[in-house]
Design an enzyme around this catalytic site. Structure first.
Site, PDB file in Angstrom:
ATOM      1  N   CYS A   2       0.943   2.340   0.946  1.00 44.10           N
ATOM      2  CA  CYS A   2       0.212   3.280   1.786  1.00 44.10           C
ATOM      3  C   CYS A   2      -0.219   4.503   0.989  1.00 44.10           C
ATOM      4  O   CYS A   2      -0.012   4.582  -0.219  1.00 44.10           O
ATOM      5  CB  CYS A   2       1.089   3.723   2.954  1.00 44.10           C
ATOM      6  SG  CYS A   2       1.807   2.355   3.888  1.00 44.10           S
ATOM      7  N   ARG A  50      -1.981   3.444   6.303  1.00 43.61           N
ATOM      8  CA  ARG A  50      -1.130   2.266   6.142  1.00 43.61           C
ATOM      9  C   ARG A  50      -1.869   1.039   5.626  1.00 43.61           C
ATOM     10  O   ARG A  50      -2.935   0.681   6.126  1.00 43.61           O
ATOM     11  CB  ARG A  50      -0.464   1.906   7.475  1.00 43.61           C
ATOM     12  CG  ARG A  50       0.566   0.793   7.302  1.00 43.61           C
ATOM     13  CD  ARG A  50       1.195   0.375   8.606  1.00 43.61           C
ATOM     14  NE  ARG A  50       2.256  -0.606   8.346  1.00 43.61           N
ATOM     15  CZ  ARG A  50       2.757  -1.417   9.255  1.00 43.61           C
ATOM     16  NH1 ARG A  50       2.306  -1.375  10.494  1.00 43.61           N
ATOM     17  NH2 ARG A  50       3.709  -2.269   8.929  1.00 43.61           N
ATOM     18  N   VAL A  53       2.141  -4.478   4.991  1.00 41.39           N
ATOM     19  CA  VAL A  53       2.689  -5.530   4.136  1.00 41.39           C
ATOM     20  C   VAL A  53       3.942  -6.135   4.765  1.00 41.39           C
ATOM     21  O   VAL A  53       4.090  -7.347   4.850  1.00 41.39           O
ATOM     22  CB  VAL A  53       3.007  -4.979   2.728  1.00 41.39           C
ATOM     23  CG1 VAL A  53       3.779  -5.999   1.907  1.00 41.39           C
ATOM     24  CG2 VAL A  53       1.720  -4.600   2.011  1.00 41.39           C
ATOM     25  N   SER A 376       2.556  -8.073 -11.213  1.00 42.26           N
ATOM     26  CA  SER A 376       1.913  -7.856 -12.501  1.00 42.26           C
ATOM     27  C   SER A 376       2.949  -7.587 -13.585  1.00 42.26           C
ATOM     28  O   SER A 376       4.119  -7.327 -13.290  1.00 42.26           O
ATOM     29  CB  SER A 376       0.930  -6.687 -12.384  1.00 42.26           C
ATOM     30  OG  SER A 376       0.178  -6.513 -13.559  1.00 42.26           O
TER      31      SER A 376
END
Length: 612
Positions: A2, A50, A53, A376
């Site tokens: 967020c 927001r 997730v 990542s």
């Protein structure tokens, strides 16, 4: 994931300033495209954007906890806490009750249980603010490695804060002034902890809290790297690294929305993708990026020995991922709308690796069409010694930041087109010297440690606290500008602390970079990837990209009102414009060109007042 913003002003009631909070919060709509929330109570105002997730239907913010019908604490939270399920169970055992299934309420209840000490119990990437209705105090908290950003501005009676500078700059009382020290920070490849370029702003340092009350502000460090005696043997160390990394990946796969990995075909991203494939209940998606003409124009050089695409495809086939290739071209990288989006996300001139900012943004936009969360490989090179300067004797022995020594400095040179008088006035060498001494003074050491081990501990610390932050900032801004959350398992603080304590000889025990990581994941990856040398994030070689940049610089040079014009060496600019293009355009030859253009856009768009 967020964006958060807020304002504490103990001398006034902010009920009449809701519009200011709304404006601050709205600047981060890209970080949180799914919902917006505002909370105002007397001297405090909290805003939230927001990106849903976890618990997409619930967990609306700002969120307030009540006791006996009275408000106890309100939170605005950015990030993810990966151990929230275990904390929830522990808190439930203490009698805490939950209305939602996400991590935000767990953090809020953890504050009610442990106060400021909750930070020590959180495993994740986060930046948040808690308003304590009982003590009338505001607490700001940032994660240990600084994966999530948090900026603030002290006022006469409180503080303004936000996930990005733009949120604080949206307040009418904050001046957009940049002094010589701030401009130097923007120009140099040295991340000064706490520095925010703008004179009015500071950045909360990683692993720190900031408590704000009527008495003022108190900053506290709750986590730092420690020098500890490493007692495990080599085999145990390798297996422990594997266990810690595997646990980090497993924890970071928790999501209520589609998730994927970023896969370049290098060791770091391949290890993350392979572990994610093992731990995922279904087939993991992976994404790679390349340039449309890479297959025909790529030639190896001292930095990139081979194209990424064949290795990424091989890893995808090996681990069974659902692989997607995102191809970019120079038209996209130079698109004014794209470059405006990049600048608007960074709030600073993103000059180093200039084409890598728009390419990462475009990659994030492409991924966002399929997934909301990505894993990542940032921080692996800093942690395991992957960069060339870890293995270059002259860089190791140099009395400065190793990435700024002769073998590497050309990749971070952005002042070549600036006025020589300005460059002399900024005196970057002196600033680097001071920053380097400050960093060395922080390095934790073991008693009696000397020689190579002492120096390599210093280099590891410099990379983990001064260099990796630039990469984390880039990944955060470019991904969040597209509404994509990127998680970084190599920044797991348990893994970072453990590997920091491993003797340097074991990090290069097979005579190569990242020996420890390679051994830890040897059974997961194809031999070609395990043996592949370190290769950076891809950059375009297309001369059309540099040609477009030069054309823009020519327009800037011809515009008497261009704000960057007084800062440039006009003779050098014209010499560059007259210089023939090479057969291939390399990113390390475009630093000055990129810097001049980004500076011009930044000064113009943000109405910067330079106080030099």
């Amino acid at each position: 994931m967020c964006g958060i913003a807020g304002w504490a002003s103990f001398d006034r009631d902010l009920a009449g300033h809701r519009d200011v909070l709304a404006a601050m919060t709205a600047t981060m709509a890209c970080r949180g495209p799914d919902d917006e929330g505002l909370f105002v109570d007397g001297p405090v105002a909290l805003g939230h954007r927001r990106l849903a997730v976890l618990d997409p239907v619930g967990s609306k913010q700002p969120m307030t906890a009540y006791g006996d019908g009275r408000p106890l604490a309100t939170i605005t939270f950015c990030g993810e806490v990966y151990n929230f399920a275990a904390l929830r169970t522990e808190l439930a055992g203490h009698g805490h009750r939950f209305r939602t299934s996400g991590d935000t309420e767990v953090v809020l209840q953890a504050y009610l249980r442990w106060g400021e000490d909750l930070a020590d119990r959180l495993d994740g990437m986060f930046a948040f603010a808690v308003w304590d209705h009982r003590s009338r105090e505001l607490l700001l908290v940032r994660d240990r490695m600084g994966v999530k950003p948090l900026y603030y501005h002290r006022t006469a009676d409180g503080v303004l804060f936000g996930s990005e500078p733009k949120a604080v700059l949206a307040h009418p009382a904050v001046r957009r002034t940049v002094d010589a020290d701030g401009l130097s920070e923007a120009l140099d490849m040295v991340k000064t902890p706490g520095h925010a370029v703008f004179s009015a702003l500071a950045e909360l340092r990683p692993g720190h809290t900031l408590r704000v009350s009527t008495s003022g502000t108190v900053q506290r460090r709750y986590w730092a790297l420690r020098a500890e005696e490493h007692t495990d043997d080599l085999d145990t160390t390798i297996s422990t690294v594997r266990e810690l990394l595997s646990d980090a990946v497993r924890a970071q796969l928790v999501s209520d929305v589609p998730l994927c990995t970023l896969l370049s075909g290098g060791l770091d991203s391949s290890a993350i993708t392979a572990l994610a494939a093992r731990h995922s209940p279904g087939r993991i998606r992976s994404f790679s990026v390349d340039f449309a003409d890479a297959a025909t124009v790529f030639t190896p050089d001292a930095v990139r020995g081979g194209a990424d695409a064949p290795f990424a495809r091989e890893v995808a086939a090996h681990v069974g991922s659902d692989h997607h290739e995102v191809l970019l071209d120079s038209a996209g990288l130079t698109d004014p709308a794209v470059r405006a989006a990049v600048l608007g996300a960074v709030d600073l001139p993103p000059a180093y690796w200039g084409d890598m900012w728009p390419s990462l943004y475009l990659l994030s936009c492409a991924i966002r069409e399929h997934a909301t969360v990505a894993l990542s490989g940032e921080s692996a090179d800093e942690l395991f010694g992957g960069y060339r300067w870890f293995h270059n004797p002259s860089a190791i022995g140099a009395d400065t930041f190793p990435w700024l020594t002769s073998g590497s400095a050309r990749y971070f040179g952005g002042t070549s087109l600036l006025d020589r008088g300005l460059v002399a006035k900024l005196d970057l060498p002196s600033r680097r010297e001071s920053a380097y001494r400050d960093a060395l003074a922080e390095v934790p050491r073991l008693a009696g440690e000397s020689g190579t081990q002492r120096r390599m501990r210093e280099l590891s610390y410099l990379n983990l606290t001064r260099f990796v932050q630039t990469l984390l900032d880039r990944k955060d801004r470019m991904s969040m500008a597209a509404g994509l959350e990127v998680r970084v398992p190599f920044c797991d603080h348990r893994l970072v602390q453990y590997v920091f304590g491993v003797p340097w000889a074991w990090k290069s025990f097979d005579g190569r970079e990242k020996s420890l990581l390679r051994a830890a994941v040897a059974d997961l990856l194809p031999r070609s990837v395990l043996e592949r040398p370190k290769t950076p994030y891809p950059a375009t070689l297309d001369t059309g990209y540099e040609k477009a940049l030069r054309a823009e610089l020519a327009r800037v040079d011809a515009d008497p009102d261009a704000p960057v014009r007084p800062l440039l060496d006009r003779e050098r600019v014209r010499a560059l414009l007259a210089k023939p293009l090479r057969e291939q355009s390399r990113s390390y030859d475009r630093g000055g060109l990129e810097m001049a253009l980004w500076l011009n856009s930044w000064l113009d768009r943000y109405r910067i007042r330079l106080d030099l």
